[in-house]
Structure formats: C-alpha cells, structure tokens
Design a protein around this motif. Sequence first.
Motif, PDB file in Angstrom:
ATOM      1  N   GLU A 116     -24.253  12.385  23.163  1.00 48.98           N
ATOM      2  CA  GLU A 116     -23.782  11.493  21.908  1.00 48.98           C
ATOM      3  C   GLU A 116     -25.003  10.712  21.320  1.00 48.98           C
ATOM      4  O   GLU A 116     -24.854  10.592  20.257  1.00 48.98           O
ATOM      5  CB  GLU A 116     -22.855  10.681  22.427  1.00 48.98           C
ATOM      6  N   LYS A 117     -25.984  10.401  22.284  1.00 52.94           N
ATOM      7  CA  LYS A 117     -27.176   9.425  21.455  1.00 52.94           C
ATOM      8  C   LYS A 117     -27.827  10.182  20.579  1.00 52.94           C
ATOM      9  O   LYS A 117     -28.022   9.909  19.441  1.00 52.94           O
ATOM     10  CB  LYS A 117     -27.881   9.072  22.831  1.00 52.94           C
ATOM     11  N   ASN A 118     -28.333  11.608  20.966  1.00 51.52           N
ATOM     12  CA  ASN A 118     -29.046  12.086  19.988  1.00 51.52           C
ATOM     13  C   ASN A 118     -28.271  12.780  19.001  1.00 51.52           C
ATOM     14  O   ASN A 118     -28.825  12.827  17.692  1.00 51.52           O
ATOM     15  CB  ASN A 118     -29.752  13.347  20.879  1.00 51.52           C
ATOM     16  N   ARG A 122     -27.901  10.132  16.334  1.00 49.66           N
ATOM     17  CA  ARG A 122     -29.419   9.694  15.528  1.00 49.66           C
ATOM     18  C   ARG A 122     -29.249  10.967  14.352  1.00 49.66           C
ATOM     19  O   ARG A 122     -29.491  10.630  13.300  1.00 49.66           O
ATOM     20  CB  ARG A 122     -30.463  10.308  16.199  1.00 49.66           C
ATOM     21  N   LYS A 180     -23.573   3.877  18.105  1.00 53.59           N
ATOM     22  CA  LYS A 180     -24.504   3.365  19.349  1.00 53.59           C
ATOM     23  C   LYS A 180     -23.384   3.122  20.464  1.00 53.59           C
ATOM     24  O   LYS A 180     -23.878   3.318  21.751  1.00 53.59           O
ATOM     25  CB  LYS A 180     -25.468   2.663  18.924  1.00 53.59           C
TER      26      LYS A 180
END
Length: 905
Positions: free
Chosen positions: A84-86, A89, A108
């Motif tokens: 999920e984080k990358n 982005r 985020k």
Amino acid sequence: MSEPQNHGKSPLFSHLVVSLFEPLTKNLTHLSAITQKKPQVLKGQIIERFINQWRKTVGDDIYPAFRLVMPDKDKERDMYGLKEKNLGRIILKTLSISPVSPEAQAIKNWKQNSKATAGDFSNICYDIIQKREVITSFGDMTIEDVNNLLNQLSTESVFDKQLEVFQELYNRMNAEELRWIIRIVLRYVHLGATEKTIFNYWHPDAVALFNVTSSLKRVCYELFDSNYRLPNSQQEVSLMSCFVPQLASYQKKSYDDIIKLMPREFYIEEKFDGERIQLHMSGYGSHFKFWSRKAKDYTYLYGSSYNDTKGSLTKYLKDAFNSKVSNIILDGEMVAWDTDDQVIVPFGSLKASANEKTNTGKEKPMYCVFDILFLNNVSLVRYSLQERRKALNIVLKSLPGFIQIVPVKMATGKQDITQSLQKVIQDASEGIIVKDPRARYIVSQRSDSWIKVKPEYTKEFGENLDVCVIGGYYGSGRRGQKLASFLCGLRSEDDQKFPQRFWSFCRVGGGFTSQEYAHIQHITHGKWHKWDPLSPPLKYMELAGQFNDKERPDLWIKPENSVILEIKAAQVRPSDSYRAGLTLRFPRFRKLRDDRSWETALSFREFIKLRQETDAQRAEKQLSFEQHRRKNISTRNKLQIIGAEDSFTTDDKVIDVVNCALFNNFTFYIMSDVQKPRVSKGHLERLIKAHGGQITQFYNECILFTIISDKITFRLNAILPQNPSLIVFKPSWVFDCIENNTIVKIEPGHLLHATIEMREKAAKNVDKYGLSIYQMSKMLETKAALINLPRIKNPINMVEKEIIQQKIIDKLNCSHSAGFIFAGLELYFDRYQIGSKVHSEEELQQYRTNYELWILSCKARFAGAKELTSIEDSAVTHIITPDDPSRIKELRFLISSEAVEAYIS
C-alpha cells in the motif's frame, strides 16, 4: 501442456468488472428474498453464467480471466513488490497530487481513516481517483491488455518504470476499473467466493489438480473440457509444482484407539519443532525449490542449486544424494540446528538461522526428511510408507548438521508409544508421530494413517489448539493501558459471504512471558481498531448475544493482520457468552504460531469433530462400565412393571440389549430435543453413538445422512424449500430400532417430513388402524387406535361375541402364519369384576374399559396369543392393564407376593 485455443477476441476488462466482480461483491440479501434463493446459490449462478458465456463467445482458454480473478493463486506472474505504501506513492504521482495534501494523508493513513472506507485501500484510492478521472465511462482496455501491463509491472522494480505502467492504466480506465486493478496488484480481490467455489464451476477435478500442483495455469489448460476426467495418475504430485502435503490426524486418540488403527507392527517417528517444508530437486542438483506448507517459496533462503552460494543449505547437499538421482521430491521438517551443542533449537530461531546475510551465530538450518514422494520421474505416493522408506534410505545419506533422515522405531504396542513419548519429553521435543507402514501418501488430507501424539494429549482435551486472535482487553495495575488478554475465535469456514469471519470462542491471558507479550505487540502494532458497539465488525467476527455484545473486546483486529496462538486447556464447557456456544476451561498460551495464518487456524467444524471424538470415547467408556456392571446382576428374568403410557422417558434409561453396530452405516443430523417424553439432543446423540452411529453438526445437501427432528424447527424451515424431497425422521424411529435391536421398517408415525412416495411406502407397514404389522404395538398406540374403532351400543353380550370370535380363530387354524406376531404369548387381561347394572358414571367407565380390553384381547388372540383367566396362572407372560397408577400398584404387590414372573404392559 498444450494451450487451449480461443476463437473470439479478448473481452474488455470492463466486462469482467460488470459481469463478475461487481455482482459478486454486491449485497445479495434483497435479491435472495425475492428469488427465494440463498446468496451463495446466486453467486454460483453468477460464476456459472460468466464461465458459460466465456466458453461461448471467447473460447476454452479462461486463464487470462482467472489470473485476474484469483491473482493470489497465479504463480506464473512474479510478485509486484508493491504494498500500500509504495502503491500509494505511484498513484499520487500519477494524479499529480502533492504529498502534503489531504488526499495524500488519506492514502498514507488509510487504516485510520475516519470514513466508512477506512481499512480498504482500494476504496480510498477510488474516492480520490473518481474526482480526477480522465474518462468517466468504461475504457477500451481488454483483459489481454491488462495482463500484458501487469506482466510488465511485475518485472519492473524501478519507480519510474512502474509509474509508466500506471500512467497508461489511468489514461485508459475509469475509477471503477482502476479500483479493481489496485486490488489485483495487492493480490486481494476478495469477491466473496473462494477459489474452490470458482474451480468447481470450471471443472469437477479442478480442486484436486490445484491441490497437487498449486498451478492456476495447469487447472485452466488441462481441464478446459468439462467432459474430460483427470486420470488418477495426474492427481498426484509433480516435480517443481507445490502441493498440499498430507497432515497427521487432528484428533485426540487414546493409546488403545491408536493401536486399533495400526497393523501389528507400526512406525514411530519423532515430531520436530520446525517448519514443514517440501524439497524439489531436478537436473542432478542444478535446480532446487523449497515450499512451506502454505505454499510460500523459501528457495531464496535455502538455495536454488548446488552452486548457489547465497543459499544457506543446498551448497552443502551434493554428497547427500545418490549420484543416480536426477530428480526427487522430499517431505520433511526444517529445523534450526545448534552446531556447538549439537541440538535442535526452538522454532523461532529458524528464519534467523537461514538468513546468510544476518546470521553470524552458531545456529544453521537443517532439513529432517521423513518421506520421499517422487524419484527419477516416477511418483511414489501410491507406494506404501514402508516401500518409500526403503527408497529414501537408498537414495539419500544423512549429513549431520545439514540434512538428516528421521529415524523410525518399529513398534508393536502401547508400551512402545509410552517409552517413545517419555524419551522425547526428556529431550524437550514436541512429540511423536505414529504411522501405518502400509499406508500410501494422501495429498492435501488429514489421515488416521499418521497420528500425532504430544505430551499434552494424555492429560488434556485434544491436542493443542491453533486459534486466531480477534480482539484484545486492557489490563489493570502494571498491565494498565496494555493489552493483557486476547479474545480468540474459531474460523467460520462455511460463511461464503464473509470468509474471514471468526466466531468468538475463548479468552486467553495466562502463560505469556513479557517477551512474548512484546513480540505480539510488535507484530500487531498499528493494526488494532477501537470497538464500536454501534458498528461491530461483522465482516470479520461475530460475538454472542442478541446485539453482538457478549465478551466485547476493547480493541479488535482483522484476522489477516492478526496472529495465531497455540493454546491448551483443561476441558471444554458450554457457554452462551461466546458465539461458538462453547469455550475452554482454564485456557493457557503455549506458543506463537508464526508458520500459520488465519486461513489455516482451527475452524468451528474441525473443533466440533475433535470434540465428537472425545464424546464418543467417553460414551464408549460409559458403555463398557454399564456392560461390566450388568454382568454382576442375576441373569434371572427381571420383573418390569410398565404402565400403559410407557415410553422412552428419561436420559437415564438403559437398553437391556445393546447392539453397538446397530447404526454402523448411518450418519445422523439431530436438529432438536425430544419434546414428549423429554430427551435432550445431547443424550440422543450419545445414545446413537453408543449404538455405532455417527453424528454431524453441519447440514450439507451433498452428503447423505439421516435427519432426526421432533418438530419443524427454524433451521428445518430454511432447508426444506431447497430440498423438498428431504426425509426427516422423528426420534421415535431411533427408539424403536434400539428397543427391537434391529433397523425397523419405516411407519407413518416415524416421519416428520417425507415425500408422497415415502409416505405411501410407510403406510404399507401398518394396518388400517395405524398399528404396526411388524413390531409390538405400545399401549399408547393401541389406545389411539381404539378411539377410532366403531362403538358397539350394547356391550352386555361381550361373552357371546367373544365366543364367536374364538370360533373364527379356531376355524382359521393358521397360527403358523407370519402375521401371528403374538404366537407363544399367554396374556391376562385385567378386567374389573362388576355387576350387570349400571348405577354410576364410574361403573359406566369400567364398562368402557372392559370393552376396550375385550377388543384388545380379540386382536391379540387373532394374532396368535392365548388368553388366561387367572393372574395366578404360572404360564402368564404379560399382564394387560389400563393406565391406572393405583391398580398398577396393587398388581405390583400381588405379583411380588405371589412371585409371578410376568410383564405388565
């Protein structure tokens, strides 16, 4: 493996969204109420319609669609390396959104979002993308186009290249399509239908093939023809294809029970505290593969070949294999080995010992092999364990500290099991495995040919239970503001709508060390949610109580983010405080199961099976005790005084003649207690099991079993519309079978619900008055029949009619007929001796009673019985009396004083 051909063009990706994704994820409750079909039936129709339409318009190659429908099962495509984080982005960059904007903060903090979409990353992204769509209608990308781009994405690790792929997807898709692309990339589509359900609609053998190959591609390519049946040889393990291994029996077994399941000589192996690993080797060691029980690829840890210097194991194995071995599959346990002390260390050290980059200590991974399944292109699963062990000892040589053949002990009895278990306890091992040397290897199943025996088995309920943490409770004092105990649940595996749903089962707070508390806190940090009583997470868990409020935790956690605890307990007891209806007494934490996920945690069905085994053993012991007790009782005929209302009335009634094999071929589904006379559902189940029957707690329309119910319950009302041909028996049929010590013919009174054909067949087994042709009628049944008999206005001439009836019987002279079921019985009918005049209502009632007994005596004599005129006659076998407690008491005294051996019926 030949690729099936499609005759049509690749459909648009939007077609997959509209015809499969969206319909399966919608709430079908309203449609279910309209169509009177269960939601899972409607989902099945959606899947079946999509598959049929694909075959008709596209062709036989459904793999391009299935790899998007089940991305987590597609082993052909490399991992994207995007969480999920990358992924967030990339999406923010694609949409040109500032990293400090509210939208960026929403992505985020997607788990803590205050909106309804909190916890669902794809829905949060959808809300953001929808406001910035390039196109509002569905795009022009086909399923083939999507697969090509996803293949490209899986091979790219550079951010800019990954951004290019998403840029093209964004330019050619609307927000709805992109939401599903995000779920596919995260490999979490969650359609509300399991892969087994989808496989079953694709081909009957699809699940079997997937179990032995873990290959979605093979399932699609080899089973595109629905009329084709997979040969048995192809339902076996194959080289370089991960399979689901055989598991040891998950049941509590006494030593006597184990011996019964084994031949005269059997194997005993030590059970190691490690991780189940299957090793595949081909090309004389040029290629290795290591898979865990959960099909996780650990080749990167242990090595891909003899020449792989980065791996921690394969570079040491060249001398272990016979030079003639070109390919092989081994089954075993990977453990952490202390090279200094020459001992196996606890499971938690395994991953650290296998990592060559970080491990500089004395612990190394060692592979303990206990089975061989494939050798030089030949599958060995159909060979006996004894033959497989011989082959294993020929082709493999133990190398201390690197690879070891697990030694076996030949055993013949309980003493060998006891000694082996005592030895592993002294060595601080996990337990032993008892194996049948004659048995073949059974892929993807638990089998009684392998039985686990751990030290706890001999003292506690069942083996240790692997349960999932679904909630937490804050402690007090030094544990204040920290989670001090955990709510654990059992997996509700039959819930198609919410496959991740767990039922609350027990609360565990004992047995943890401070290090273990800290470790659990570290694993679950940031994944807990505050419990909201107005919006309980029914998608993931279900508590007891009308308002889902029993044992409500302070915090809850999704099963996918949680941990699996191995716990033990003193016993199981009923409880209305937990959704499972049962809970554990004195549950205690034993260890954390890092090798398990919520998908392999103990389910409610597995736990019920485990409990049934325990109940069956307890019933068997009780039965043995009763039989032993009866041997000490005099064998003389016992006097039984039973009133006219006699029936199976209490939980303590004991059947004199027990046939432990009576219901051997029957599996029963008990739906209710017996209302009149009162018999509990639990007692009825124990009674059936004591007579050889099996009990199930789950209704499955695909399985044949006998359904017993005393009334039309809510559950039965839900089942009958979908199964109008269902036959439901009353408990009286079970009681009649036990009392007659045989499976009796079905009569109308035995049926609660049945087809017209069955009722017509049952009607042939009773006479026109409803009395049984084949078995003794009870007084209660006889009285009911007599009520419907035509009344004789003048009962004064009874003697004359009796003589006429006797002449008819004598004239027939056919006492040898099979219909004479009372032949050999000598009966005394207890009629009142009263005058010829009727002076009161009481005397009139006595006349009526005499008349009923006279009718009954005629029927008995017609059926071969002999009527005696004196109760003191020593030949009397049965005394027939009205349902009058005072009169029965008089007869009891009379019989005891005169020592008359007879039955009062």
